[in-house]
Design a protein around this motif. Structure first.
Motif, mmCIF file in Angstrom:
data_model
loop_
_atom_site.group_PDB
_atom_site.id
_atom_site.type_symbol
_atom_site.label_atom_id
_atom_site.label_comp_id
_atom_site.label_asym_id
_atom_site.label_seq_id
_atom_site.Cartn_x
_atom_site.Cartn_y
_atom_site.Cartn_z
ATOM 1 N N ARG A 1 -13.851 46.983 11.575
ATOM 2 C CA ARG A 1 -14.060 48.029 10.621
ATOM 3 C C ARG A 1 -13.070 49.241 10.701
ATOM 4 N NH1 ARG A 1 -20.003 50.355 10.623
ATOM 5 N NH2 ARG A 1 -20.376 48.171 9.616
ATOM 6 N N LEU A 2 -12.606 49.543 12.134
ATOM 7 C CA LEU A 2 -11.861 50.246 12.379
ATOM 8 C C LEU A 2 -10.577 50.115 11.690
ATOM 9 C CD1 LEU A 2 -10.943 53.270 14.091
ATOM 10 C CD2 LEU A 2 -10.517 51.557 15.978
ATOM 11 N N THR A 3 -10.175 49.096 11.848
ATOM 12 C CA THR A 3 -8.622 48.443 11.170
ATOM 13 C C THR A 3 -8.723 48.921 9.814
ATOM 14 O OG1 THR A 3 -8.317 46.482 12.618
ATOM 15 C CG2 THR A 3 -7.546 46.439 10.503
ATOM 16 N N MET A 4 -9.709 48.485 8.951
ATOM 17 C CA MET A 4 -9.618 49.040 7.397
ATOM 18 C C MET A 4 -9.441 50.425 7.250
ATOM 19 S SD MET A 4 -9.305 46.115 6.364
ATOM 20 C CE MET A 4 -9.271 46.558 4.494
ATOM 21 N N ASP A 5 -9.700 51.048 8.268
ATOM 22 C CA ASP A 5 -9.513 52.687 8.005
ATOM 23 C C ASP A 5 -8.074 53.140 7.786
ATOM 24 O OD1 ASP A 5 -11.793 53.500 8.617
ATOM 25 O OD2 ASP A 5 -11.738 54.196 10.431
ATOM 26 N N TRP A 6 -7.011 52.157 8.173
ATOM 27 C CA TRP A 6 -5.555 52.347 8.046
ATOM 28 C C TRP A 6 -5.324 51.738 6.675
ATOM 29 C CZ3 TRP A 6 -6.983 52.764 12.882
ATOM 30 C CH2 TRP A 6 -6.370 53.698 13.554
ATOM 31 N N PHE A 7 -6.089 50.999 5.822
ATOM 32 C CA PHE A 7 -5.880 50.327 4.827
ATOM 33 C C PHE A 7 -6.796 51.025 3.418
ATOM 34 C CE2 PHE A 7 -4.310 47.700 7.876
ATOM 35 C CZ PHE A 7 -2.958 47.391 7.588
ATOM 36 N N GLY A 8 -7.187 52.490 3.418
ATOM 37 C CA GLY A 8 -7.859 53.010 2.609
ATOM 38 C C GLY A 8 -6.615 53.362 1.436
ATOM 39 N N ASN A 9 -7.076 53.638 0.189
ATOM 40 C CA ASN A 9 -6.227 54.289 -0.917
ATOM 41 C C ASN A 9 -6.407 55.647 -0.752
ATOM 42 O OD1 ASN A 9 -5.091 51.755 -1.584
ATOM 43 N ND2 ASN A 9 -6.399 51.462 -3.513
ATOM 44 N N ILE A 10 -5.583 56.213 0.138
ATOM 45 C CA ILE A 10 -5.802 57.679 0.292
ATOM 46 C C ILE A 10 -4.894 58.307 -0.945
ATOM 47 C CG2 ILE A 10 -5.000 59.442 1.780
ATOM 48 C CD1 ILE A 10 -5.142 57.839 4.180
ATOM 49 N N LYS A 11 -5.521 59.392 -1.485
ATOM 50 C CA LYS A 11 -4.810 59.939 -2.529
ATOM 51 C C LYS A 11 -3.770 60.710 -2.206
ATOM 52 C CE LYS A 11 -8.133 58.642 -5.772
ATOM 53 N NZ LYS A 11 -7.566 57.679 -6.752
#
Length: 379
Positions: A276-286
């Protein structure tokens, strides 16, 4: 922007980048490869830097950044790889650069002593930083060209791409044209967690060139993909990251460039600390939004901006330290951070004892290991 504690390479203004661990990129890559790079912005992009650094001694950054339409960035990456180690490097454009050398601490009896590896670096390990340099130039060769452009159609507001040098290309006279596109990415595929990968799903916001994928497989290195779980990254980049995820961490306060985890030494498999923590790096940040930390300001996918700003903050701290009463028990090399670089003599002129004294007499602030762990691949 302000200089950092590692400074720049003096001949071409290169910066020290992540090294490629032994065996990672090619099966015959017997040494860890140093990588050095330089980036360029066109006028619309450079105007953002000029606005903040209008006064070089007192830059003002008080709002989230957003690069304007028309911004284009590119970066040239050079490596120490030979043709024998990485066959695709044949005929690559070559620059002369003052590279780093390796020093390690060995344990002798009850004390640590500096052991200088010369004339060649320890083949299995590249230096952690470019702090200690040769005092002579040596060749570095083009391995990768990155580019990025603002595009409002993208879910992150940017499109990234990367090329690799390909010496196998025929009938091309100018070596700077021997580039094969590795791919293009316009998002981080936030839906592509490990469970989705295990079900056979693939990235839909990255395109990997089949020709580049064939080159990667033919080279026989240990990296399992270009970027994390099939996302895009270049040959010199960390396979547990991706172009957009790495640059998405750019903000006014340091954030790790890659997710935490480790490489299993027996299986060569990347083991994330937490999915779950890993996917924080793969969000689509605007574009114009921050990766983390309340109160941070967005650098809009520009790691160059983040690094420059942190160098400025360190520079300010250095000058504040100069105003304090000095501690007679410590030698502190102050003034601009670039003055902390040490240029090592050629082997025949080397005085190991003198170098050891010099290193012990300099206090260098520790920099966070933001780029992730150094891998040791099992061959």
């Amino acid at each position: 922007m302000h200089a950092g504690s590692n400074g720049r390479e003096p001949l071409k203004g290169l910066t020290f980048e992540r090294s490629i661990p032994q065996w990672e990129f090619a099966k015959d890559q017997a040494s860890a490869l140093q990588n050095w790079a330089i980036g360029f912005y066109n006028a619309p992009g450079a105007s953002v830097f000029g606005g903040v650094w209008a006064d070089p001694n007192q830059p003002i950054w008080n709002d989230n950044l957003k690069f304007p339409h028309g911004t284009v960035v590119f970066k040239l990456l050079f490596t120490t790889a030979t043709d024998e180690e990485v066959p695709t490097m044949k005929g690559s454009p070559t620059w002369q650069a003052v590279c780093a050398f390796i020093y390690i601490l060995d344990y002798f009896g009850v004390s640590y002593n500096l052991k200088v590896i010369c004339p060649q670096p320890d083949p299995a390990h590249a230096p952690d930083n470019g702090l200690v340099r040769n005092d002579h130039a040596s060749p570095v060769r083009l391995i990768q060209v990155d580019w990025a452009t603002v595009d409002e159609r993208s879910p992150i507001g940017w499109v990234f791409g990367t090329y690799m040098y390909n010496g196998y290309l025929e009938n091309i006279t100018d070596p700077w044209d021997r580039l094969t596109s590795v791919g293009v990415t316009w998002g981080n595929d936030p839906q592509l967690n490990q469970a989705a990968v295990d079900r056979g799903e693939k990235p839909v916001e990255s395109w990997i060139n089949p020709e580049a994928e064939k080159l990667r497989l033919d080279l026989g290195g240990k990296r399992p993909s270009w970027g994390y779980n099939g996302r895009l990254n270049g040959p010199a980049d960390n396979f547990v990251s991706a172009c957009a995820s790495c640059h998405g961490t750019a903000q006014s306060y340091d954030a790790p460039l890659v997710q935490p985890g480790h490489l299993d030494k027996d299986t060569n498999e990347w083991i994330p600390l937490n999915q779950r923590l890993t996917m924080d790096w793969f969000g689509n940040i605007k574009a114009g939004e921050t990766f983390s930390v309340r109160g941070a300001l967005s650098a809009d996918y520009s790691l160059q901006f983040t690094i420059g700003w942190n160098n400025y903050r360190n520079w300010r701290k250095t000058h504040k330290d100069q105003d304090k009463e000095p501690d007679p028990k410590k030698k502190i090399l102050l003034a601009l951070p670039t003055r902390r670089i040490i240029f090592r003599p050629k082997p025949e002129d080397e005085d190991n004892e003198q170098l050891q004294k010099l290193l012990k007499g300099i206090r260098v602030e520790e920099e966070p290991r933001r780029a992730g762990p150094q891998f040791e691949w099992k061959r």
